[in-house]
Design a protein around this motif. Structure first.
Motif, PDB file in Angstrom:
ATOM      1  N   GLU A 162       0.829  -1.214   0.000  1.00  0.00           N
ATOM      2  CA  GLU A 162       0.000   0.000   0.000  1.00  0.00           C
ATOM      3  C   GLU A 162       0.860   1.260   0.000  1.00  0.00           C
ATOM      4  O   GLU A 162       0.548   2.226  -0.694  1.00  0.00           O
ATOM      5  N   LEU A 163       1.945   1.252   0.763  1.00  0.00           N
ATOM      6  CA  LEU A 163       2.843   2.415   0.765  1.00  0.00           C
ATOM      7  C   LEU A 163       3.565   2.548  -0.569  1.00  0.00           C
ATOM      8  O   LEU A 163       3.790   3.660  -1.054  1.00  0.00           O
ATOM      9  N   PHE A 164       3.930   1.422  -1.157  1.00  0.00           N
ATOM     10  CA  PHE A 164       4.576   1.440  -2.473  1.00  0.00           C
ATOM     11  C   PHE A 164       3.629   2.030  -3.517  1.00  0.00           C
ATOM     12  O   PHE A 164       4.034   2.837  -4.357  1.00  0.00           O
ATOM     13  N   LYS A 165       2.352   1.660  -3.436  1.00  0.00           N
ATOM     14  CA  LYS A 165       1.350   2.215  -4.350  1.00  0.00           C
ATOM     15  C   LYS A 165       1.218   3.727  -4.156  1.00  0.00           C
ATOM     16  O   LYS A 165       1.136   4.476  -5.135  1.00  0.00           O
ATOM     17  N   LEU A 166       1.212   4.178  -2.910  1.00  0.00           N
ATOM     18  CA  LEU A 166       1.103   5.616  -2.640  1.00  0.00           C
ATOM     19  C   LEU A 166       2.315   6.371  -3.177  1.00  0.00           C
ATOM     20  O   LEU A 166       2.181   7.464  -3.741  1.00  0.00           O
ATOM     21  N   ALA A 167       3.501   5.796  -3.003  1.00  0.00           N
ATOM     22  CA  ALA A 167       4.718   6.439  -3.509  1.00  0.00           C
ATOM     23  C   ALA A 167       4.703   6.499  -5.035  1.00  0.00           C
ATOM     24  O   ALA A 167       5.056   7.535  -5.630  1.00  0.00           O
ATOM     25  N   THR A 168       4.274   5.437  -5.668  1.00  0.00           N
ATOM     26  CA  THR A 168       4.187   5.417  -7.136  1.00  0.00           C
ATOM     27  C   THR A 168       3.156   6.425  -7.617  1.00  0.00           C
ATOM     28  O   THR A 168       3.366   7.126  -8.613  1.00  0.00           O
ATOM     29  N   THR A 169       2.054   6.526  -6.898  1.00  0.00           N
ATOM     30  CA  THR A 169       1.014   7.497  -7.243  1.00  0.00           C
ATOM     31  C   THR A 169       1.557   8.918  -7.141  1.00  0.00           C
ATOM     32  O   THR A 169       1.313   9.754  -8.024  1.00  0.00           O
ATOM     33  N   ALA A 170       2.300   9.200  -6.084  1.00  0.00           N
ATOM     34  CA  ALA A 170       2.899  10.533  -5.931  1.00  0.00           C
ATOM     35  C   ALA A 170       3.841  10.825  -7.090  1.00  0.00           C
ATOM     36  O   ALA A 170       3.851  11.945  -7.629  1.00  0.00           O
ATOM     37  N   LEU A 171       4.633   9.843  -7.492  1.00  0.00           N
ATOM     38  CA  LEU A 171       5.544  10.036  -8.624  1.00  0.00           C
ATOM     39  C   LEU A 171       4.764  10.279  -9.913  1.00  0.00           C
ATOM     40  O   LEU A 171       5.148  11.122 -10.729  1.00  0.00           O
ATOM     41  N   TYR A 172       3.665   9.569 -10.109  1.00  0.00           N
ATOM     42  CA  TYR A 172       2.852   9.776 -11.309  1.00  0.00           C
ATOM     43  C   TYR A 172       2.368  11.227 -11.391  1.00  0.00           C
ATOM     44  O   TYR A 172       2.534  11.893 -12.412  1.00  0.00           O
ATOM     45  N   PHE A 173       1.768  11.725 -10.317  1.00  0.00           N
ATOM     46  CA  PHE A 173       1.257  13.096 -10.339  1.00  0.00           C
ATOM     47  C   PHE A 173       2.395  14.115 -10.466  1.00  0.00           C
ATOM     48  O   PHE A 173       2.272  15.119 -11.167  1.00  0.00           O
ATOM     49  N   THR A 174       3.503  13.845  -9.806  1.00  0.00           N
ATOM     50  CA  THR A 174       4.653  14.761  -9.854  1.00  0.00           C
ATOM     51  C   THR A 174       5.232  14.832 -11.261  1.00  0.00           C
ATOM     52  O   THR A 174       5.440  15.920 -11.803  1.00  0.00           O
ATOM     53  N   TYR A 175       5.510  13.684 -11.851  1.00  0.00           N
ATOM     54  CA  TYR A 175       6.090  13.680 -13.201  1.00  0.00           C
ATOM     55  C   TYR A 175       5.118  14.199 -14.245  1.00  0.00           C
ATOM     56  O   TYR A 175       5.529  14.825 -15.220  1.00  0.00           O
ATOM     57  N   SER A 176       3.833  13.965 -14.066  1.00  0.00           N
ATOM     58  CA  SER A 176       2.840  14.516 -15.002  1.00  0.00           C
ATOM     59  C   SER A 176       2.927  16.036 -15.019  1.00  0.00           C
ATOM     60  O   SER A 176       2.958  16.655 -16.088  1.00  0.00           O
ATOM     61  N   ALA A 177       2.980  16.645 -13.847  1.00  0.00           N
ATOM     62  CA  ALA A 177       3.073  18.106 -13.756  1.00  0.00           C
ATOM     63  C   ALA A 177       4.418  18.600 -14.281  1.00  0.00           C
ATOM     64  O   ALA A 177       4.476  19.556 -15.072  1.00  0.00           O
ATOM     65  N   LEU A 178       5.493  17.955 -13.856  1.00  0.00           N
ATOM     66  CA  LEU A 178       6.829  18.378 -14.272  1.00  0.00           C
ATOM     67  C   LEU A 178       6.979  18.303 -15.788  1.00  0.00           C
ATOM     68  O   LEU A 178       7.450  19.258 -16.421  1.00  0.00           O
ATOM     69  N   GLU A 179       6.567  17.215 -16.379  1.00  0.00           N
ATOM     70  CA  GLU A 179       6.740  17.054 -17.817  1.00  0.00           C
ATOM     71  C   GLU A 179       5.820  17.970 -18.611  1.00  0.00           C
ATOM     72  O   GLU A 179       6.177  18.428 -19.693  1.00  0.00           O
ATOM     73  N   GLU A 180       4.663  18.290 -18.059  1.00  0.00           N
ATOM     74  CA  GLU A 180       3.789  19.274 -18.702  1.00  0.00           C
ATOM     75  C   GLU A 180       4.490  20.635 -18.740  1.00  0.00           C
ATOM     76  O   GLU A 180       4.504  21.313 -19.770  1.00  0.00           O
ATOM     77  N   GLU A 181       5.074  21.031 -17.629  1.00  0.00           N
ATOM     78  CA  GLU A 181       5.763  22.322 -17.578  1.00  0.00           C
ATOM     79  C   GLU A 181       7.061  22.320 -18.381  1.00  0.00           C
ATOM     80  O   GLU A 181       7.427  23.318 -18.996  1.00  0.00           O
ATOM     81  N   ILE A 182       7.764  21.206 -18.387  1.00  0.00           N
ATOM     82  CA  ILE A 182       8.986  21.098 -19.198  1.00  0.00           C
ATOM     83  C   ILE A 182       8.621  21.247 -20.669  1.00  0.00           C
ATOM     84  O   ILE A 182       9.290  21.986 -21.409  1.00  0.00           O
ATOM     85  N   ASP A 183       7.575  20.559 -21.114  1.00  0.00           N
ATOM     86  CA  ASP A 183       7.145  20.675 -22.511  1.00  0.00           C
ATOM     87  C   ASP A 183       6.721  22.103 -22.832  1.00  0.00           C
ATOM     88  O   ASP A 183       7.038  22.627 -23.904  1.00  0.00           O
ATOM     89  N   ARG A 184       6.030  22.737 -21.912  1.00  0.00           N
ATOM     90  CA  ARG A 184       5.581  24.117 -22.128  1.00  0.00           C
ATOM     91  C   ARG A 184       6.786  25.063 -22.273  1.00  0.00           C
ATOM     92  O   ARG A 184       6.748  26.021 -23.027  1.00  0.00           O
ATOM     93  N   ASN A 185       7.858  24.766 -21.553  1.00  0.00           N
ATOM     94  CA  ASN A 185       9.014  25.660 -21.504  1.00  0.00           C
ATOM     95  C   ASN A 185      10.236  25.135 -22.263  1.00  0.00           C
ATOM     96  O   ASN A 185      11.341  25.614 -22.049  1.00  0.00           O
TER      97      ASN A 185
END
Length: 194
Positions: A65-88
């Motif tokens: 369950e903790l591994f799933k939460l950590a993976t979920t956090a990475l998913y949301f983090t990388y989604s935002a980061l890569e959206e902004e990287i692509d924008r910039n």
């Protein structure tokens, strides 16, 4: 000025320039930036390495369950980061670091989320409050101070991908995860994911 060849005084060969900066000088500046980022994040890195979660993880004491939460956090983090990287991607401070094919993680994280949560993972995965605040900060930086994306990209890609290689092996053993390739959610002989 995009990458073009120019002859510099005192040089025998043409020198490639990126955005008007000679390649040699640009490489030196990037090396300096890398060292500054490494030194500037050392204390935070040391603190992160010494959290109970990481200590337990390295010992193979991993709760799914903790591994799933950590993976979920990475998913949301990388989604935002890569959206902004692509924008910039054309911003002068970030353009020399834009390597989406080599670095972007969102597609791999989607496969991980499908494996961990199942086919309808998007309905189940919830962004934690801490991750939501980090995602908001990434968007704020990307929209207002895109040069600061360099620090976020360094932390995520260098930290996660470098340290992640060690954690990957531990997680594979502890959670009995597939060792290579994307996990196959469709155990049919002709499945395209195998």
């Amino acid at each position: 000025m995009s990458a073009e060849l120019e002859t510099s005084e005192g040089l025998d060969e043409p020198e490639k320039k990126i955005s008007g900066v000679p390649e040699k000088e640009n490489h030196t500046r990037m090396a300096d930036l890398s060292e500054l980022l490494k030194e500037g994040t050392k204390e935070s890195h040391d603190r992160a390495e010494n959290t109970q979660f990481v200590k337990d993880f390295l010992k193979g004491n991993i709760r799914k369950e903790l591994f799933k939460l950590a993976t979920t956090a990475l998913y949301f983090t990388y989604s935002a980061l890569e959206e902004e990287i692509d924008r910039n991607k054309d911003h002068p401070a970030f353009a020399p670091l834009y390597f989406p094919t080599e670095l972007h993680r969102k597609k791999a994280l989607i496969r991980d989320m499908e494996y961990l949560y199942g086919e309808h993972w998007e309905e189940q995965a919830q962004c934690s409050e801490a991750t939501r605040k980090y995602v908001e900060r990434i968007h704020e930086v990307g929209q207002n101070e895109p040069e600061l994306l360099v620090a976020h990209a360094y932390t995520r890609y260098m930290g996660d991908l470098s340290g992640g290689q060690v954690l990957k092996k531990v997680a594979q053993r502890a959670l009995k995860l597939p060792s290579t390739g994307p996990p196959c959610l469709h155990p049919r002989p002709n499945c395209h994911l195998r």
